[in-house]
Design a protein around this motif. Structure first.
Motif, PDB file in Angstrom:
ATOM      1  N   PRO A 113       0.815  -1.231   0.000  1.00 23.46           N
ATOM      2  CA  PRO A 113       0.000   0.000   0.000  1.00 23.46           C
ATOM      3  C   PRO A 113       0.846   1.279   0.000  1.00 23.46           C
ATOM      4  N   TYR A 114       2.007   1.249   0.629  1.00 28.63           N
ATOM      5  CA  TYR A 114       2.866   2.438   0.650  1.00 28.63           C
ATOM      6  C   TYR A 114       3.408   2.722  -0.752  1.00 28.63           C
ATOM      7  N   LEU A 115       3.764   1.671  -1.474  1.00 25.21           N
ATOM      8  CA  LEU A 115       4.234   1.849  -2.849  1.00 25.21           C
ATOM      9  C   LEU A 115       3.109   2.371  -3.741  1.00 25.21           C
ATOM     10  N   GLN A 116       1.882   1.897  -3.491  1.00 25.07           N
ATOM     11  CA  GLN A 116       0.746   2.373  -4.277  1.00 25.07           C
ATOM     12  C   GLN A 116       0.440   3.835  -3.966  1.00 25.07           C
ATOM     13  N   GLN A 117       0.545   4.206  -2.691  1.00 22.83           N
ATOM     14  CA  GLN A 117       0.338   5.608  -2.301  1.00 22.83           C
ATOM     15  C   GLN A 117       1.382   6.492  -2.965  1.00 22.83           C
ATOM     16  N   LEU A 118       2.621   6.023  -2.982  1.00 18.83           N
ATOM     17  CA  LEU A 118       3.697   6.786  -3.610  1.00 18.83           C
ATOM     18  C   LEU A 118       3.400   6.984  -5.093  1.00 18.83           C
ATOM     19  N   GLN A 119       2.976   5.937  -5.764  1.00 21.42           N
ATOM     20  CA  GLN A 119       2.697   6.040  -7.190  1.00 21.42           C
ATOM     21  C   GLN A 119       1.518   6.973  -7.457  1.00 21.42           C
ATOM     22  N   ALA A 120       0.485   6.896  -6.646  1.00 24.08           N
ATOM     23  CA  ALA A 120      -0.672   7.777  -6.825  1.00 24.08           C
ATOM     24  C   ALA A 120      -0.291   9.242  -6.610  1.00 24.08           C
ATOM     25  N   LYS A 121       0.583   9.476  -5.655  1.00 26.51           N
ATOM     26  CA  LYS A 121       1.015  10.829  -5.307  1.00 26.51           C
ATOM     27  C   LYS A 121       2.073  11.371  -6.268  1.00 26.51           C
ATOM     28  N   ASN A 122       2.841  10.481  -6.890  1.00 29.76           N
ATOM     29  CA  ASN A 122       3.960  10.860  -7.767  1.00 29.76           C
ATOM     30  C   ASN A 122       3.890  10.077  -9.084  1.00 29.76           C
ATOM     31  N   PRO A 123       3.005  10.454  -9.994  1.00 33.50           N
ATOM     32  CA  PRO A 123       2.881   9.690 -11.238  1.00 33.50           C
ATOM     33  C   PRO A 123       4.141   9.705 -12.104  1.00 33.50           C
ATOM     34  N   ASP A 124       5.073  10.609 -11.804  1.00 33.44           N
ATOM     35  CA  ASP A 124       6.327  10.662 -12.567  1.00 33.44           C
ATOM     36  C   ASP A 124       7.330   9.601 -12.117  1.00 33.44           C
ATOM     37  N   ILE A 125       7.080   8.949 -10.979  1.00 33.04           N
ATOM     38  CA  ILE A 125       7.927   7.847 -10.516  1.00 33.04           C
ATOM     39  C   ILE A 125       7.324   6.554 -11.051  1.00 33.04           C
ATOM     40  N   GLU A 126       8.157   5.757 -11.698  1.00 37.68           N
ATOM     41  CA  GLU A 126       7.666   4.501 -12.266  1.00 37.68           C
ATOM     42  C   GLU A 126       7.986   3.344 -11.337  1.00 37.68           C
ATOM     43  N   ILE A 127       6.961   2.571 -11.008  1.00 43.71           N
ATOM     44  CA  ILE A 127       7.124   1.447 -10.084  1.00 43.71           C
ATOM     45  C   ILE A 127       6.855   0.142 -10.830  1.00 43.71           C
ATOM     46  N   LEU A 128       7.747  -0.821 -10.618  1.00 42.88           N
ATOM     47  CA  LEU A 128       7.594  -2.161 -11.171  1.00 42.88           C
ATOM     48  C   LEU A 128       7.637  -3.147 -10.009  1.00 42.88           C
ATOM     49  N   LEU A 129       6.590  -3.942  -9.876  1.00 43.30           N
ATOM     50  CA  LEU A 129       6.536  -4.967  -8.845  1.00 43.30           C
ATOM     51  C   LEU A 129       6.917  -6.302  -9.482  1.00 43.30           C
ATOM     52  N   VAL A 130       8.004  -6.881  -8.999  1.00 44.25           N
ATOM     53  CA  VAL A 130       8.485  -8.149  -9.536  1.00 44.25           C
ATOM     54  C   VAL A 130       8.074  -9.258  -8.572  1.00 44.25           C
ATOM     55  N   SER A 131       7.044  -9.983  -8.963  1.00 47.54           N
ATOM     56  CA  SER A 131       6.540 -11.077  -8.133  1.00 47.54           C
ATOM     57  C   SER A 131       7.450 -12.291  -8.261  1.00 47.54           C
ATOM     58  N   LEU A 132       7.729 -12.921  -7.141  1.00 45.73           N
ATOM     59  CA  LEU A 132       8.508 -14.149  -7.122  1.00 45.73           C
ATOM     60  C   LEU A 132       7.616 -15.351  -6.824  1.00 45.73           C
ATOM     61  N   ASP A 133       6.320 -15.198  -7.093  1.00 48.83           N
ATOM     62  CA  ASP A 133       5.364 -16.281  -6.909  1.00 48.83           C
ATOM     63  C   ASP A 133       5.471 -17.278  -8.063  1.00 48.83           C
ATOM     64  N   PHE A 134       4.697 -18.338  -8.009  1.00 50.85           N
ATOM     65  CA  PHE A 134       4.753 -19.383  -9.035  1.00 50.85           C
ATOM     66  C   PHE A 134       3.917 -18.993 -10.252  1.00 50.85           C
ATOM     67  N   PRO A 135       4.425 -19.208 -11.458  1.00 52.03           N
ATOM     68  CA  PRO A 135       3.657 -18.888 -12.672  1.00 52.03           C
ATOM     69  C   PRO A 135       2.300 -19.589 -12.715  1.00 52.03           C
ATOM     70  N   LYS A 136       2.210 -20.792 -12.165  1.00 56.32           N
ATOM     71  CA  LYS A 136       0.949 -21.525 -12.200  1.00 56.32           C
ATOM     72  C   LYS A 136      -0.145 -20.838 -11.374  1.00 56.32           C
ATOM     73  N   ASP A 137       0.246 -19.902 -10.490  1.00 56.31           N
ATOM     74  CA  ASP A 137      -0.718 -19.227  -9.612  1.00 56.31           C
ATOM     75  C   ASP A 137      -1.166 -17.864 -10.137  1.00 56.31           C
ATOM     76  N   ILE A 138      -0.730 -17.483 -11.323  1.00 57.62           N
ATOM     77  CA  ILE A 138      -1.060 -16.138 -11.822  1.00 57.62           C
ATOM     78  C   ILE A 138      -2.562 -15.911 -11.851  1.00 57.62           C
ATOM     79  N   ASP A 139      -3.301 -16.768 -12.536  1.00 59.18           N
ATOM     80  CA  ASP A 139      -4.741 -16.541 -12.687  1.00 59.18           C
ATOM     81  C   ASP A 139      -5.535 -16.866 -11.431  1.00 59.18           C
ATOM     82  N   THR A 140      -5.134 -17.906 -10.706  1.00 59.90           N
ATOM     83  CA  THR A 140      -5.923 -18.348  -9.559  1.00 59.90           C
ATOM     84  C   THR A 140      -5.624 -17.601  -8.261  1.00 59.90           C
TER      85      THR A 140
END
Length: 179
Positions: A80-107
């Motif tokens: 949520p803090y990263l989302q607040q930062l992005q909402a407040k600063n649209p000029d900062i680009e945020i990329l979230l790199v998930s380390l979860d399993f590919p099989k769990d993307i949709d579910t």
């Protein structure tokens, strides 16, 4: 001329129609808000070679790359803090790199992101040779998550910890980056 009873009926019908039209407008607005926060339909799956170019820039724009997973409580707490930062600063680009399993993307991953109204770009890193790519990112990184890189073309900072709140992230940015 209308009698008092007829006037009451006309008033009640007009009031009812007004309430119905207001209710319909409210539903339309809610749908619009939900649609605007909808998570991407596709979450790309990268190996480290695909991801690596996203970890560098020749621009003075600030980028934040956060390595995280759904099963990591400190990671989930700081999202949520990263989302607040992005909402407040649209000029900062945020990329979230998930380390979860590919099989769990949709579910699991997509429902998780939708439930938390995540608006940042999300990719999934699926590269089994973690010992190799962790050292390429930062030889001092133990591999623990959350792990965040904040960088531009002049400065690169690594954080092997979770951010405690929005102010914590903003302080790191203002301390280390010209804006």
């Amino acid at each position: 001329m209308l009698t008092i009873t007829q006037k009451n009926i006309v008033f009640l019908v007009a009031t009812l129609l007004f309430c119905i039209s207001c209710k319909e407008n409210k539903e339309e607005q809610t749908t619009e808000i939900i649609t605007s926060n909808y998570i991407e339909t596709e979450i790309p799956v990268y190996n480290f070679n695909d991801l690596e170019p996203l970890l560098y820039t020749n621009k003075d724009k600030i980028y934040i790359v956060n390595f995280w997973a759904m099963w990591c409580a400190p990671c989930v707490k700081e999202l949520p803090y990263l989302q607040q930062l992005q909402a407040k600063n649209p000029d900062i680009e945020i990329l979230l790199v998930s380390l979860d399993f590919p099989k769990d993307i949709d579910t699991k991953l997509k429902p998780f992101l939708k439930e938390r109204n995540i608006i940042s770009k999300v990719v999934l890193l699926d590269d089994p040779d973690a010992n190799s790519w962790i050292d390429k990112i930062n030889p001092e990184w133990s591999g623990a998550i959350p792990f965040t890189i904040i960088f531009n073309n002049e400065t690169r900072k690594f954080y092997e910890r979770s951010f405690e709140n929005l102010e914590d992230i903003e302080n790191e940015i203002s301390k280390n980056f010209k804006q």
